[in-house]
Design a protein around this motif. Structure first.
Motif, PDB file in Angstrom:
ATOM      1  N   ASP A 197       1.496  -2.240   3.391  1.00 41.28           N
ATOM      2  CA  ASP A 197       0.298  -1.969   2.579  1.00 41.28           C
ATOM      3  C   ASP A 197      -0.529  -3.237   2.381  1.00 41.28           C
ATOM      4  O   ASP A 197      -0.806  -3.643   1.255  1.00 41.28           O
ATOM      5  CB  ASP A 197       0.714  -1.383   1.222  1.00 41.28           C
ATOM      6  CG  ASP A 197      -0.481  -0.871   0.425  1.00 41.28           C
ATOM      7  OD1 ASP A 197      -1.544  -0.616   1.029  1.00 41.28           O
ATOM      8  OD2 ASP A 197      -0.355  -0.744  -0.812  1.00 41.28           O
ATOM      9  N   ARG A 247      -3.134   9.224   2.561  1.00 44.01           N
ATOM     10  CA  ARG A 247      -3.475   8.468   1.344  1.00 44.01           C
ATOM     11  C   ARG A 247      -3.872   7.024   1.654  1.00 44.01           C
ATOM     12  O   ARG A 247      -4.541   6.372   0.856  1.00 44.01           O
ATOM     13  CB  ARG A 247      -2.325   8.475   0.345  1.00 44.01           C
ATOM     14  CG  ARG A 247      -1.050   7.829   0.828  1.00 44.01           C
ATOM     15  CD  ARG A 247      -0.029   7.667  -0.281  1.00 44.01           C
ATOM     16  NE  ARG A 247      -0.534   6.754  -1.310  1.00 44.01           N
ATOM     17  CZ  ARG A 247       0.259   6.228  -2.246  1.00 44.01           C
ATOM     18  NH1 ARG A 247       1.535   6.534  -2.288  1.00 44.01           N
ATOM     19  NH2 ARG A 247      -0.232   5.399  -3.132  1.00 44.01           N
ATOM     20  N   TYR A 248      -3.426   6.503   2.825  1.00 44.11           N
ATOM     21  CA  TYR A 248      -3.779   5.134   3.218  1.00 44.11           C
ATOM     22  C   TYR A 248      -4.983   5.081   4.149  1.00 44.11           C
ATOM     23  O   TYR A 248      -5.502   3.989   4.434  1.00 44.11           O
ATOM     24  CB  TYR A 248      -2.600   4.455   3.916  1.00 44.11           C
ATOM     25  CG  TYR A 248      -1.412   4.184   3.027  1.00 44.11           C
ATOM     26  CD1 TYR A 248      -1.534   3.414   1.883  1.00 44.11           C
ATOM     27  CD2 TYR A 248      -0.152   4.700   3.345  1.00 44.11           C
ATOM     28  CE1 TYR A 248      -0.441   3.160   1.063  1.00 44.11           C
ATOM     29  CE2 TYR A 248       0.945   4.450   2.534  1.00 44.11           C
ATOM     30  CZ  TYR A 248       0.796   3.690   1.392  1.00 44.11           C
ATOM     31  OH  TYR A 248       1.865   3.443   0.585  1.00 44.11           O
ATOM     32  N   GLN A 261      -8.144   2.756   3.842  1.00 47.93           N
ATOM     33  CA  GLN A 261      -7.950   1.858   2.695  1.00 47.93           C
ATOM     34  C   GLN A 261      -7.757   0.402   3.111  1.00 47.93           C
ATOM     35  O   GLN A 261      -8.001  -0.503   2.322  1.00 47.93           O
ATOM     36  CB  GLN A 261      -6.729   2.310   1.876  1.00 47.93           C
ATOM     37  CG  GLN A 261      -6.872   3.681   1.249  1.00 47.93           C
ATOM     38  CD  GLN A 261      -7.989   3.727   0.228  1.00 47.93           C
ATOM     39  OE1 GLN A 261      -8.037   2.922  -0.698  1.00 47.93           O
ATOM     40  NE2 GLN A 261      -8.916   4.653   0.422  1.00 47.93           N
ATOM     41  N   THR A 262      -7.273   0.184   4.335  1.00 48.99           N
ATOM     42  CA  THR A 262      -6.966  -1.178   4.783  1.00 48.99           C
ATOM     43  C   THR A 262      -8.031  -1.655   5.758  1.00 48.99           C
ATOM     44  O   THR A 262      -8.160  -1.097   6.851  1.00 48.99           O
ATOM     45  CB  THR A 262      -5.589  -1.227   5.473  1.00 48.99           C
ATOM     46  OG1 THR A 262      -4.594  -0.721   4.575  1.00 48.99           O
ATOM     47  CG2 THR A 262      -5.236  -2.654   5.867  1.00 48.99           C
TER      48      THR A 262
END
Length: 377
Positions: free
Chosen positions: A309, A341-342, A345-346
């Motif tokens: 993460d 959910r990820y 996001q990165t």
């Protein structure tokens, strides 16, 4: 030798950039008087210097920053022949360079470094007086003390105490490091990840390297091998890899693998740009190769995101453009394979680096030890 309090202050400035004495006191939990004393000593040593004055409410604040010419470092890359050898200041600026023949004999390498140092330093007497360390980047596993090469397939080494051999021959403190980890340290000290606590670097070249910073520290794992996505199995039973396994990411998505697949398909392309050009004209073989490589690399990065993460994935590459089909497929594969959910996001940042990246990374390993202290990542 710097005290633990002085190193703690240098660590804060190297991460945050120029700071006032009040800001440094607050960040370190010290009184203003204690901080002023530490700062004054470091200014007297020439390690810190006053930069700009900030005016606002109350008394003006003078910012302090690392003095780039307080220490100098030599970096050597053992990934190329001839091996580049550079001299850099504390800001990572290269001020001199030479080249030396690459050898697989550690003693020959140490002799070449010792013999090359006078010429590298000849035009820079201030660097000769303030030379604070040598860093060496190589392909392979390095132990947690940054002293021993545990294993390098490229150099055919097993348990080689390279740092000690170079130190004894040159008389200069020496540290060695895996090439990808050296690039990650360089990005943390001088580059685009300076203010990011958690990030991963994926270096795409003839091989694929990977390294991680977690909570602002280089994560090495128990045996110095953390981050080796190059040898994660992507295609079980696939092509043999130089590590002895089969189907590793390195056999599918490295530049060496992409070019080998291109030649096997009869494409006369010597570079990634050439393969991208062929794909853009509809060449089915080129499209197939780039899809296979991009899908594999994207899957590996998606797994990195789910495991760590991170706040950033930085992909560094030396060759060609990454905004063609390969880069598109990598991004698509990341989004497809990461948990919903990820997704998105990165941040994934692409950075084309020059041929000095490995030697500069090696010098940053020595600089890191100067700032942070030996063996305290």
């Amino acid at each position: 030798m710097l005290t633990s309090s002085q190193r703690q202050l240098l660590r804060v400035i190297s991460t945050s950039g120029p700071l006032s004495r009040t800001e440094m006191a607050h960040m370190l939990g010290l009184s203003k008087a204690a901080m002023s004393g530490i700062a004054r000593d470091l200014i007297d040593l020439g390690v810190l210097h006053e930069t700009e004055t900030i005016y606002g409410q109350g008394r003006p604040s003078v910012l302090l920053d690392l003095h780039p010419e307080c220490a100098f470092f030599v970096g050597i890359s053992l990934l190329e022949d001839p091996a580049p050898m550079i001299l850099s200041d504390l800001n990572g600026r290269i001020i001199a360079r030479r080249a030396m023949p690459l050898s697989r004999d550690p003693a020959v390498i140490a002799d070449a470094i010792a013999e090359g140092l006078p010429g590298l330093l000849e035009a820079h007497p201030e660097a000769r007086e303030k030379l604070s360390g040598i860093g060496v980047a190589l392909s392979g596993f390095v132990d947690e003390t940054q002293s021993n090469c545990v294993q390098s397939t490229l150099l055919n080494w097993q348990d080689v105490p390279l740092a000690r051999i170079i130190r004894e021959r040159s008389g200069v403190e020496t540290f060695i490091e895996n090439d990808a980890k050296a690039v990650a340290v360089s990005e943390k000290l001088f580059g685009s990840a300076r203010e990011i606590q958690n990030f991963s670097v994926v270096s795409l070249g003839d091989g694929i390297g990977c390294a991680h910073f977690i909570d602002g520290k280089l994560y090495r794992g128990n045996h110095g091998g953390a981050g080796e996505i190059a040898h994660c199995t992507i295609e079980p039973g696939g092509a043999p890899c130089r590590c002895g396994k089969r189907g590793c990411l390195d056999t599918i998505a490295s530049m060496k693998a992409i070019k080998e697949m291109s030649r096997a398909e009869g494409l006369e392309c010597a570079s990634l740009s050439g393969i991208e050009d062929e794909a853009s004209t509809g060449n089915a073989a080129a499209i197939r190769i780039l899809h296979r490589a991009g899908s594999a690399l994207g899957l590996a990065i998606a797994n990195l995101i789910q495991m760590n993460d991170p706040g950033l994935i930085l992909i560094t590459h030396v060759e060609g453009s990454f905004d063609g089909l390969l880069g598109t497929v990598v991004n698509q594969a990341v989004e497809t394979n990461v948990l919903p959910r990820y997704a998105g996001q990165t941040p994934i940042r692409i950075k084309r680096v020059d041929g000095d990246v490995w030697a500069r990374g090696a010098a940053s390993i020595a600089a890191h030890n100067f700032l942070i202290g030996p063996n305290t990542n």
